[in-house]
Design a protein around this motif. Structure first.
Motif, short mmCIF file in Angstrom:
data_model
loop_
_atom_site.label_atom_id
_atom_site.label_comp_id
_atom_site.label_asym_id
_atom_site.label_seq_id
_atom_site.Cartn_x
_atom_site.Cartn_y
_atom_site.Cartn_z
N ASP A 291 0.91 -1.09 0.03
CA ASP A 291 -0.06 0.12 -0.24
C ASP A 291 0.95 1.21 0.00
O ASP A 291 1.73 1.51 0.80
N ASP A 326 -11.49 -1.57 11.83
CA ASP A 326 -11.85 -0.09 11.15
C ASP A 326 -11.94 0.80 11.89
O ASP A 326 -12.47 0.86 13.05
N LYS A 331 -14.72 8.82 8.01
CA LYS A 331 -15.26 9.79 6.72
C LYS A 331 -15.17 11.28 7.23
O LYS A 331 -15.21 12.04 6.52
N ASN A 334 -11.99 13.22 6.93
CA ASN A 334 -11.72 13.59 5.56
C ASN A 334 -12.71 14.78 5.22
O ASN A 334 -12.53 15.97 4.69
N HIS A 339 -8.21 15.73 3.28
CA HIS A 339 -7.58 14.44 2.99
C HIS A 339 -6.19 14.26 3.62
O HIS A 339 -5.63 13.43 3.71
N ASP A 343 -5.01 11.17 5.52
CA ASP A 343 -3.90 10.32 5.27
C ASP A 343 -2.89 10.31 6.61
O ASP A 343 -2.17 9.31 6.46
N ARG A 365 -3.19 -3.30 4.69
CA ARG A 365 -4.32 -2.42 4.73
C ARG A 365 -5.25 -3.13 3.60
O ARG A 365 -4.78 -3.20 2.37
N GLY A 367 -7.89 -1.78 2.35
CA GLY A 367 -8.69 -0.89 1.47
C GLY A 367 -9.18 0.28 2.58
O GLY A 367 -9.89 0.14 3.41
N GLY A 368 -9.23 1.55 2.22
CA GLY A 368 -9.95 2.86 2.99
C GLY A 368 -9.24 2.69 4.37
O GLY A 368 -8.00 2.87 4.51
N GLU A 369 -10.18 2.59 5.42
CA GLU A 369 -9.83 2.43 6.75
C GLU A 369 -9.90 1.16 7.38
O GLU A 369 -9.74 1.22 8.47
N GLU A 370 -9.88 0.01 6.59
CA GLU A 370 -9.80 -1.12 7.33
C GLU A 370 -8.61 -1.95 7.02
O GLU A 370 -7.68 -1.79 6.08
#
Length: 464
Positions: A291, A326, A331, A334, A339, A343, A365, A367-370
């Motif tokens: 990632d 998670d 959200k 952000n 962003h 990050d 990771r 994806g996203g915040e998971e």
């Protein structure tokens, strides 16, 4: 098909005969009757090897080779040339990868083709070996390429070194087979080995070649075998065992020594190109499975690795814990702070997770915040303890945000779902890796539904 070969020859019967012989060995073969036609075909055909005969109607064979070598995209294209007598040195200086005296010798020709196909850039997949640390006294270090000469009689290897001394800018070392193997086992590997095919017993040099080629630390060196004239029938065997080239044992004459030096230098050049390709392949593999934001493994790496850990735990009758984590209300980070803030949170959390886990854990990771964590040899109780420690650590320390954000730090929390494959389960009850992951995901959803910032463990049927 095993590979694409372009045969360039001005004699129609030679072209047809060569095409039939190579196609019978399951190669895909195209033919060109002139150098100009070959230059026009190569960008379209993209051959893996070019085989140039001795008779071209429009240009000398070595000129075609020079034309190919002058083009950056063809600089490392393997080229086999037919050449005899004084033409051999001209062909080598033009950039030929290998020479063939007689195209009618199928054994040697096909062995040359196999050897060059084996080292083709498209087939490179070997793992890059780490470099040895060098002493800090750089001004005392010999930066020349290193070669090791191995022969049954030290005088023979010293004779090779004497013949090549003024023609190769190498650090040349003479040793016996036992010393070469012991040095290789310690990681003291030269760029090139020059080995007599027959030392104390017939073929023992070839056995040394096979042994060095099979060892991880020495397999990527360049290898050149030296054969006595009466042992020319072993050329194909040496090439198939992994030698890059085969030289005659007599290097005393000026022409012989010059040709040997050029061919050895060519092998070293091919080794350097292979090293660069391996490094590039390794970087590409790393980038494909990493990632870019957090530096953690990504989903592409994590799912196959989870399956491996799953199979390993089944075989060992041990346990495996899977955690899906998670970040809560990510959200809003952000949306409210930009962003850059999001990050920064992801990077910070990834660093904390990496520091909190044991060395054998899988962290990725997804994806996203998971995030995914797999803990081998962890029971439900110990996995729950790890998850709870992580949860408390994340919520207790705010994350510092970049200077362009309106606030300097932000409080974050996470929720986690835990599923455990227990060592006491009956075989019929053992889920697949994706089922274990699905149980952890449902537990995570339950944690979110129950108010977030909490750990939920999957149904007890999965626990040890």
């Amino acid at each position: 098909m095993a590979g694409r070969i372009l045969v360039v020859d001005g004699v129609p019967t030679s072209r047809i005969t060569m095409k039939v012989r190579l196609m019978s060995a399951c190669y895909e073969v195209a033919v060109a009757s002139s150098g100009v036609e070959a230059l026009r075909m190569i960008p379209v055909l993209q051959p893996q090897i070019v085989l140039i005969g001795a008779s071209l109607p429009d240009m000398p064979s070595d000129q075609l080779c020079l034309e190919l070598r002058s083009r950056p995209e063809r600089a490392d294209l393997p080229i086999i040339m037919q050449a005899k007598g004084p033409d051999r040195i001209a062909a080598l200086r033009a950039g030929a990868s290998a020479l063939i005296d007689d195209l009618d010798d199928d054994l040697i020709l096909l062995a040359r083709v196999r050897g060059l196909m084996r080292n083709d850039p498209a087939g490179e997949g070997a793992v890059l070996q780490g470099c040895l640390a060098e002493p800090s006294t750089e001004f005392l270090r010999d930066t020349r390429s290193r070669a090791v000469f191995v022969s049954g009689q030290p005088a023979t290897a010293l004779g090779w070194r004497h013949a090549l001394q003024g023609r190769l800018d190498f650090n040349m070392k003479v040793c016996d087979a036992e010393r070469a193997l012991s040095d290789a086992a310690r990681g003291d590997v030269p760029e090139l080995y020059l080995i007599a095919a027959d030392m104390h017993q017939p073929g023992d040099g070839l056995r040394l070649l096979s042994e060095l080629r099979s060892r991880p630390l020495s397999r990527d060196a360049a290898f050149v075998i030296v054969l006595r004239p009466e042992r020319g029938d072993m050329t194909a065997v040496a090439l198939d065992l992994g030698a890059g080239d085969v030289l005659p044992s007599d290097m005393s004459g000026p022409g012989a020594a010059t040709e040997a030096a050029i061919r050895i230098e060519a092998q070293l050049s091919r080794k350097r190109q292979s090293d660069l390709r391996r490094q590039e392949n390794q970087r590409n593999i790393l980038w494909a499975m990493t990632d870019p934001l957090t530096g953690l493994h990504n989903r592409r790496y994590a799912l196959p690795r989870l399956a491996q850990l799953f199979d390993q735990m089944i075989g060992e009758e041990s346990s495996l814990a899977v955690l899906l984590l998670d970040l809560d209300r990510f959200k809003q980070v952000n949306d409210n702070h930009g962003h850059a803030a999001g990050d920064a949170v992801l990077r910070n959390v990834a660093q904390r997770l990496a520091l909190a886990l044991p060395p054998d854990a899988l962290l990725a990771r997804m994806g996203g915040e998971e995030f995914l964590i797999a803990l081998p040899h962890h029971s439900a109780q110990s996995a729950l303890a790890v998850a709870e420690e992580i949860r408390l650590q994340i919520q207790s320390t705010p994350v510092r945000l970049p200077s362009e954000c309106q606030i300097s730090e932000i409080q974050v929390s996470l929720s986690a779902g835990v599923a455990v494959l227990g060592c006491g389960q009956a075989e019929i009850d053992i889920p697949a890796p994706e089922h274990l992951l699905a149980h952890a995901d449902r537990a995570l959803l339950n944690a979110k539904a129950m108010g977030r910032n909490r750990i939920v463990i999957a149904a007890s049927a999965l626990a040890a």
